[in-house]
Write an enzyme that holds these catalytic residues in place. Structure first.
Site, PDB file in Angstrom:
ATOM      1  N   ASP A   1     -82.314  69.691   9.909  1.00 58.00           N
ATOM      2  CA  ASP A   1     -81.221  70.131  10.773  1.00 58.00           C
ATOM      3  C   ASP A   1     -80.305  71.078  10.011  1.00 58.00           C
ATOM      4  OD1 ASP A   1     -79.226  70.393  12.649  1.00 58.00           O
ATOM      5  OD2 ASP A   1     -78.570  68.296  12.543  1.00 58.00           O
TER       6      ASP A   1
ATOM      7  N   HIS B   1     -82.634  68.586  14.530  1.00 56.78           N
ATOM      8  CA  HIS B   1     -81.437  68.405  15.336  1.00 56.78           C
ATOM      9  C   HIS B   1     -81.809  67.831  16.707  1.00 56.78           C
ATOM     10  CE1 HIS B   1     -77.216  69.049  15.982  1.00 56.78           C
ATOM     11  NE2 HIS B   1     -77.428  69.703  17.120  1.00 56.78           N
TER      12      HIS B   1
ATOM     13  N   SER C   1     -73.804  65.874  17.538  1.00 58.27           N
ATOM     14  CA  SER C   1     -73.593  67.314  17.383  1.00 58.27           C
ATOM     15  C   SER C   1     -72.146  67.673  17.707  1.00 58.27           C
ATOM     16  CB  SER C   1     -74.605  68.074  18.233  1.00 58.27           C
ATOM     17  OG  SER C   1     -74.659  69.440  17.882  1.00 58.27           O
TER      18      SER C   1
END
Length: 319
Positions: free
Chosen positions: A262, A292, A166
């Protein structure tokens, strides 16, 4: 795959069960919390994650940086032979505002054991106390330190990689650009796990998935971004949005991991495409039914993704 060539079929049952549990907990909207409250909440979720693996050794230490001492955590993989090991720099996720060495301890242990690599996890400075460019500069400094001191920590500076999930995937990508522009250290690989690489927030997956399937809302996206950047112009800076970089040539080979549900899926896959267009060896794997942050959880596909990541790192280190 393009951003909208497939309509998602179904969440994996394990993911659906996890999201159902989260929904019953009744957490408030993230953007209504202070960073301190949100950080505490993330710390409290650690017991819900995958069981951490045993490794040979874990050592916390501090290294110098221009902003003062910088904490790192060094993982030595289990069952390694004496000698110098490859080194993987790891930058944790959390939207540049949240996350810590502890929140990503389990993932770092898994990478260390799976790839037979030292993992150096970096406790980079968080926003809003430390806005851009504090985080990428700290990650670059830690990477250069690890290369210069590799022998002292049992590492091999000729076999170094960067990795992150991320926001950490953003930082890993940005570091590859920085080391190319600043003359090293040389990197052999980049592992980008559902990376956050485009602050314009215009992709199909952002528009369709924000606020659903466990993704944060558009308001929460703004909460994170507004804490991290200094102004709107920063969002278009390639060191904030590396997808907007003009030159991808000469960057290290890569594995880009994305998840079907995601919101960051499409920008990660677009980044992989930019690398490929520049002649960089890259693999992009989209994991069906996943969301995610799935690598940090107990899902079956998480184990497969960790194995894929480890295999890619091992292959890069053996070249």
């Amino acid at each position: 795959m393009t951003d909208n060539d497939l309509v998602p079929a179904a969440l994996h049952p394990q993911v659906q069960a996890y999201l159902d549990r989260i929904a019953k907990a009744g957490f408030g909207a993230l953007h209504t919390f202070t960073p301190e409250q949100a950080r505490l909440g993330l710390q409290r979720q650690i017991p819900l994650l995958a069981e951490p693996e045993r490794v040979e050794a874990v050592r916390d230490t501090e290294i110098p940086s221009r902003r003062g001492p910088l904490r790192i955590r060094i993982y030595t993989p289990l069952g390694t032979e004496p000698g110098r090991l490859p080194v993987t720099m790891f930058f944790h996720g959390g939207g540049f505002v949240l996350g810590s060495l502890d929140t990503h301890d389990g993932l770092c242990r898994s990478i260390a054991n799976g790839a037979g690599t030292l993992v150096v996890s970096v406790d980079y400075p968080l926003a809003p106390e430390h806005r851009f460019p504090a985080a990428p500069e700290a990650c670059f400094a830690a990477t250069r330190w690890a290369a210069e001191h590799a022998a002292e920590i049992g590492g091999d500076a000729s076999r170094m990689a960067v990795a992150g999930d991320s926001a950490g995937g953003n930082l890993a990508a940005v570091v590859t650009h920085l080391v190319r522009e600043r003359g090293g250290p040389d990197l052999v690989f980049q592992l980008l796990i559902y990376p956050d690489v485009d602050f314009r927030r215009t992709s199909w997956s952002i528009r369709e998935f924000a606020g659903v399937y466990g993704n944060i809302t558009r308001a929460a996206q703004d909460w994170f971004m507004d804490f991290y950047v200094r102004d709107g112009e920063d969002k278009l800076n390639p060191l904030v949005s590396p997808l907007l970089a003009s030159d991808f040539a000469g960057l290290p080979s890569a594995l880009v991991i994305t998840a079907e549900f995601d919101a960051l899926r499409d920008e990660g896959e677009a980044y992989a495409a930019r690398l490929a267009d520049a002649g960089v060896s890259v693999a992009a794997i989209r994991y069906p039914g996943m969301i995610h942050e799935f690598l940090r959880h107990r899902f079956d596909e998480s184990e497969r993704a960790r194995q894929d990541a480890a295999a890619a790192l091992r292959a890069a280190f053996s070249r």
